[in-house]
Design a protein around this motif. Sequence first.
Motif, short mmCIF file in Angstrom:
data_model
loop_
_atom_site.label_atom_id
_atom_site.label_comp_id
_atom_site.label_asym_id
_atom_site.label_seq_id
_atom_site.Cartn_x
_atom_site.Cartn_y
_atom_site.Cartn_z
N ILE A 60 0.84 -1.20 0.00
CA ILE A 60 0.00 0.00 0.00
C ILE A 60 0.87 1.25 0.00
O ILE A 60 0.56 2.24 -0.66
N PHE A 61 1.98 1.21 0.71
CA PHE A 61 2.97 2.29 0.71
C PHE A 61 3.44 2.57 -0.73
O PHE A 61 3.50 3.72 -1.16
N MET A 62 3.73 1.50 -1.47
CA MET A 62 4.21 1.64 -2.84
C MET A 62 3.13 2.20 -3.77
O MET A 62 3.36 3.12 -4.56
N VAL A 63 1.91 1.67 -3.65
CA VAL A 63 0.81 2.15 -4.49
C VAL A 63 0.51 3.61 -4.18
O VAL A 63 0.22 4.41 -5.09
N GLY A 64 0.58 3.99 -2.93
CA GLY A 64 0.37 5.38 -2.56
C GLY A 64 1.36 6.31 -3.24
O GLY A 64 1.00 7.42 -3.67
N ALA A 65 2.62 5.88 -3.34
CA ALA A 65 3.63 6.69 -4.02
C ALA A 65 3.26 6.88 -5.49
O ALA A 65 3.40 7.99 -6.03
N TYR A 66 2.79 5.82 -6.14
CA TYR A 66 2.40 5.92 -7.55
C TYR A 66 1.16 6.79 -7.73
O TYR A 66 1.06 7.54 -8.70
N ILE A 67 0.20 6.68 -6.80
CA ILE A 67 -0.99 7.54 -6.90
C ILE A 67 -0.59 9.00 -6.80
O ILE A 67 -1.05 9.85 -7.58
N GLY A 68 0.28 9.33 -5.84
CA GLY A 68 0.76 10.70 -5.71
C GLY A 68 1.47 11.18 -6.96
O GLY A 68 1.26 12.31 -7.42
N LEU A 69 2.30 10.30 -7.55
CA LEU A 69 3.02 10.66 -8.77
C LEU A 69 2.06 10.93 -9.92
O LEU A 69 2.21 11.91 -10.67
N GLY A 220 0.31 4.94 5.45
CA GLY A 220 1.30 4.26 4.64
C GLY A 220 1.43 4.87 3.25
O GLY A 220 2.53 5.05 2.73
N ALA A 221 0.29 5.21 2.64
CA ALA A 221 0.31 5.85 1.31
C ALA A 221 0.98 7.22 1.38
O ALA A 221 1.74 7.59 0.48
N ALA A 222 0.70 7.97 2.45
CA ALA A 222 1.35 9.28 2.63
C ALA A 222 2.86 9.11 2.75
O ALA A 222 3.64 9.88 2.17
N ALA A 223 3.29 8.10 3.49
CA ALA A 223 4.72 7.84 3.62
C ALA A 223 5.35 7.50 2.28
O ALA A 223 6.50 7.87 2.00
N GLY A 224 4.61 6.80 1.42
CA GLY A 224 5.12 6.48 0.09
C GLY A 224 5.41 7.73 -0.72
O GLY A 224 6.44 7.83 -1.39
N VAL A 225 4.52 8.71 -0.64
CA VAL A 225 4.74 9.98 -1.35
C VAL A 225 5.95 10.71 -0.77
O VAL A 225 6.79 11.24 -1.51
N LEU A 226 6.06 10.73 0.56
CA LEU A 226 7.17 11.43 1.21
C LEU A 226 8.51 10.79 0.86
O LEU A 226 9.49 11.49 0.59
N ILE A 227 8.56 9.46 0.86
CA ILE A 227 9.80 8.76 0.50
C ILE A 227 10.10 8.98 -0.98
O ILE A 227 11.27 9.18 -1.37
N GLY A 228 9.07 8.95 -1.82
CA GLY A 228 9.28 9.20 -3.24
C GLY A 228 9.87 10.58 -3.50
O GLY A 228 10.72 10.76 -4.37
N LEU A 229 9.40 11.57 -2.74
CA LEU A 229 9.95 12.92 -2.86
C LEU A 229 11.39 12.99 -2.36
O LEU A 229 12.25 13.59 -3.00
N SER A 230 11.64 12.36 -1.22
CA SER A 230 12.96 12.46 -0.60
C SER A 230 14.03 11.78 -1.44
O SER A 230 15.12 12.31 -1.62
N PHE A 231 13.72 10.58 -1.96
CA PHE A 231 14.71 9.83 -2.74
C PHE A 231 14.58 10.11 -4.24
O PHE A 231 15.44 9.68 -5.01
N ASN A 232 13.50 10.78 -4.63
CA ASN A 232 13.25 11.09 -6.03
C ASN A 232 13.28 9.83 -6.89
O ASN A 232 13.79 9.82 -8.01
N ALA A 233 12.72 8.75 -6.35
CA ALA A 233 12.71 7.48 -7.08
C ALA A 233 11.55 6.63 -6.58
O ALA A 233 11.36 6.46 -5.37
N ILE A 234 10.76 6.11 -7.53
CA ILE A 234 9.64 5.23 -7.21
C ILE A 234 9.72 4.01 -8.11
O ILE A 234 9.93 4.13 -9.31
N GLU A 235 9.56 2.83 -7.53
CA GLU A 235 9.58 1.59 -8.30
C GLU A 235 8.67 0.57 -7.62
O GLU A 235 8.39 0.68 -6.42
#
Length: 313
Positions: A60-69, A220-235
Amino acid sequence: MGTGDAQQRVCLWFTEREMNVFSQQLINGLTLGSAYAVIAIGYTLVFGVLNIVNMAHGGIFMVGAYIGLLLVTEAGLGIFPALLGAMVGGAVLGYLLELFALRPLRRRKVTHLAPLISTIGVSIFLESVALMVWGPQTRSFPSTISSELMDMGAFKISGIQIVSLGTAVVLMVLLAIMLNKTKIGKAVRATSENIETAGLLGINTGLIITFTVMLASALGAAAGVLIGLSFNAIEPTMGTAMGFKGLAVLIMGGLGNVEGAMAGGFILGIAEVFSVAYGASTYRDAVAFGLIILILFIRPEGLFSKAGKGGRP
């Protein structure tokens, strides 16, 4: 005399430089740790209420990052509306998780191993779907937030770090207020203490369980967006590693202890950053998890477990 003054100035320069480096790494560690804390809180809430480890949380953390992207790149939204959209998406996934993977098993009163395996299956399913939809390549957020460092004197901080750290802290403060000051928060705490007693007191425990899983998934989804921003990488595979780190923080902070998860996240983030700054990046995970193992040897119940309360929220 002149030589002594020069040596003293050199020593002072090195001391100031070392302090600046320390302060900089501390800020970096707090930024990373805040995201870890938000991930771990999601684990903690579900464990506190259901007494199970939700291994689907990383997915869910990962999907949240993709939704934010997608909301940033396709819908043209700003980062904060995208963050809220990701949290809504995470909450929906949490509802589906509880409805199809947890509720049927809970009604049959099976062992705790069955929900664990069920959530692992959901995690693998989400990762497979992400691979089919978005492919294995790494994606990154557009540079909508300034990544230039702002000089604060003792340290430098970027706009991305301010957004990430500030958002994580706000989410944790709001969660603490909700759990301690609101009626639904007190119902969550009562359900976590004893679900049967809470039901006898008139609390709709089924609704509280669903709400808790949805809230944990939104975080968890919010954390995915925050990590995606911090590392500038989503996979698609990013949820596995981060999920394990969140689980480690859950154990280190004390099972089911929200405040412990917050503190444990910051400890892990600081340990990782300092291991890179004063060691080598290859030992980053080894140092972090080595620290957790050491802490558990000293205090197996976790650093912040509360005697007599079972570490519940």
